[in-house]
Write a protein that holds these residues in place. Sequence first.
Motif, PDB file in Angstrom:
ATOM      1  N   GLU A 258     130.827  31.109  70.978  1.00  0.00           N
ATOM      2  CA  GLU A 258     131.036  30.519  72.300  1.00  0.00           C
ATOM      3  C   GLU A 258     129.790  29.772  72.730  1.00  0.00           C
ATOM      4  O   GLU A 258     128.682  30.122  72.340  1.00  0.00           O
ATOM      5  CB  GLU A 258     131.333  31.600  73.337  1.00  0.00           C
ATOM      6  N   GLY A 259     129.984  28.737  73.546  1.00  0.00           N
ATOM      7  CA  GLY A 259     128.863  28.010  74.115  1.00  0.00           C
ATOM      8  C   GLY A 259     128.919  26.537  73.799  1.00  0.00           C
ATOM      9  O   GLY A 259     129.962  26.013  73.406  1.00  0.00           O
ATOM     10  N   ASP A 260     127.781  25.877  73.972  1.00  0.00           N
ATOM     11  CA  ASP A 260     127.678  24.473  73.624  1.00  0.00           C
ATOM     12  C   ASP A 260     127.995  24.328  72.135  1.00  0.00           C
ATOM     13  O   ASP A 260     127.389  25.014  71.303  1.00  0.00           O
ATOM     14  CB  ASP A 260     126.271  23.969  73.924  1.00  0.00           C
ATOM     15  N   THR A 261     128.914  23.461  71.791  1.00  0.00           N
ATOM     16  CA  THR A 261     129.411  23.398  70.419  1.00  0.00           C
ATOM     17  C   THR A 261     128.325  23.097  69.398  1.00  0.00           C
ATOM     18  O   THR A 261     128.186  23.817  68.406  1.00  0.00           O
ATOM     19  CB  THR A 261     130.555  22.362  70.309  1.00  0.00           C
ATOM     20  N   ALA A 262     127.551  22.058  69.606  1.00  0.00           N
ATOM     21  CA  ALA A 262     126.517  21.704  68.631  1.00  0.00           C
ATOM     22  C   ALA A 262     125.502  22.838  68.474  1.00  0.00           C
ATOM     23  O   ALA A 262     125.142  23.217  67.354  1.00  0.00           O
ATOM     24  CB  ALA A 262     125.813  20.407  69.046  1.00  0.00           C
ATOM     25  N   LYS A 263     125.056  23.396  69.582  1.00  0.00           N
ATOM     26  CA  LYS A 263     124.079  24.492  69.525  1.00  0.00           C
ATOM     27  C   LYS A 263     124.666  25.706  68.823  1.00  0.00           C
ATOM     28  O   LYS A 263     123.995  26.349  68.001  1.00  0.00           O
ATOM     29  CB  LYS A 263     123.605  24.852  70.927  1.00  0.00           C
ATOM     30  N   ALA A 264     125.913  26.041  69.134  1.00  0.00           N
ATOM     31  CA  ALA A 264     126.552  27.209  68.515  1.00  0.00           C
ATOM     32  C   ALA A 264     126.709  27.012  67.006  1.00  0.00           C
ATOM     33  O   ALA A 264     126.522  27.959  66.232  1.00  0.00           O
ATOM     34  CB  ALA A 264     127.900  27.486  69.164  1.00  0.00           C
ATOM     35  N   ILE A 265     127.051  25.805  66.580  1.00  0.00           N
ATOM     36  CA  ILE A 265     127.159  25.518  65.144  1.00  0.00           C
ATOM     37  C   ILE A 265     125.809  25.726  64.476  1.00  0.00           C
ATOM     38  O   ILE A 265     125.700  26.410  63.445  1.00  0.00           O
ATOM     39  CB  ILE A 265     127.682  24.084  64.903  1.00  0.00           C
ATOM     40  N   LEU A 266     124.769  25.158  65.053  1.00  0.00           N
ATOM     41  CA  LEU A 266     123.431  25.274  64.471  1.00  0.00           C
ATOM     42  C   LEU A 266     122.921  26.715  64.484  1.00  0.00           C
ATOM     43  O   LEU A 266     122.334  27.184  63.505  1.00  0.00           O
ATOM     44  CB  LEU A 266     122.461  24.347  65.193  1.00  0.00           C
ATOM     45  N   ASP A 267     123.152  27.415  65.577  1.00  0.00           N
ATOM     46  CA  ASP A 267     122.702  28.808  65.668  1.00  0.00           C
ATOM     47  C   ASP A 267     123.397  29.677  64.625  1.00  0.00           C
ATOM     48  O   ASP A 267     122.748  30.485  63.952  1.00  0.00           O
ATOM     49  CB  ASP A 267     122.960  29.382  67.069  1.00  0.00           C
TER      50      ASP A 267
ATOM     51  N   THR B 236     119.484  19.460  63.461  1.00  0.00           N
ATOM     52  CA  THR B 236     119.674  20.295  62.275  1.00  0.00           C
ATOM     53  C   THR B 236     118.480  20.273  61.331  1.00  0.00           C
ATOM     54  O   THR B 236     117.768  19.281  61.234  1.00  0.00           O
ATOM     55  CB  THR B 236     120.956  19.901  61.516  1.00  0.00           C
ATOM     56  N   THR B 237     118.281  21.395  60.667  1.00  0.00           N
ATOM     57  CA  THR B 237     117.354  21.478  59.541  1.00  0.00           C
ATOM     58  C   THR B 237     118.150  21.768  58.271  1.00  0.00           C
ATOM     59  O   THR B 237     117.572  21.920  57.201  1.00  0.00           O
ATOM     60  CB  THR B 237     116.314  22.596  59.768  1.00  0.00           C
ATOM     61  N   ILE B 238     119.460  21.866  58.422  1.00  0.00           N
ATOM     62  CA  ILE B 238     120.378  22.160  57.324  1.00  0.00           C
ATOM     63  C   ILE B 238     121.153  20.881  57.014  1.00  0.00           C
ATOM     64  O   ILE B 238     121.605  20.195  57.938  1.00  0.00           O
ATOM     65  CB  ILE B 238     121.358  23.286  57.739  1.00  0.00           C
TER      66      ILE B 238
END
Length: 152
Positions: free
Chosen positions: A95-104, A140-142
Amino acid sequence: MKKVLIALDYNPSSEKVVMDGYKLAKSMGAEVCLLHVITNLQYYGSQYPAFMGFESMNLSYDPKIHDEMKNIAREYVSTVASHIGDETLKTHVAEGDTAKAILDYAKAWGADLIVMGTHSHSALEKFLIGTVANGVLEKTTIPVHMIPVKIE
C-alpha cells in the motif's frame, strides 16, 4: 538475475506485462514475484473487462471497506498467479505511493530486476501527474525492464 519482480496494476493491459515478464524471468531461471500496490482504492470500483481469470468488481468506494478492498487486491494477485500455474510464483500486495512501494518492496525482497508496463498517456497527463514508470526510473538502483502497453 535470480529474482524478478513484476509490478501489475488493475488494468487488462497487465496481462501482457505479467506474461512477458514471466517468460523473461523463466528464460533466466529466476524466481518471480507479482506485486500489486493499492494506491487509490477508488480504482477497485472501476468496471474493467475480465482478464487472466479475474472478474472486476462493480463497487462504489466507501472508506469503511478498506480491509475488504485489501482482501480483494490479494485475491486479484492470487488469481493472476493461479492463471500462470506456477506453484513457485510469489505474490505480494503493498500500500502507498505506487512508485515508492514498488522500489521499497523490490529492495526488501532482493529483486535483481523490476518488470513493469508503460501506459500511453497524453503529454499533458504526464506533465500534470507524472507516471509510475517515471517515478520508479527516477529513483531506482535496480534495473527496470519496461513493457509498452497501450490503453485503448
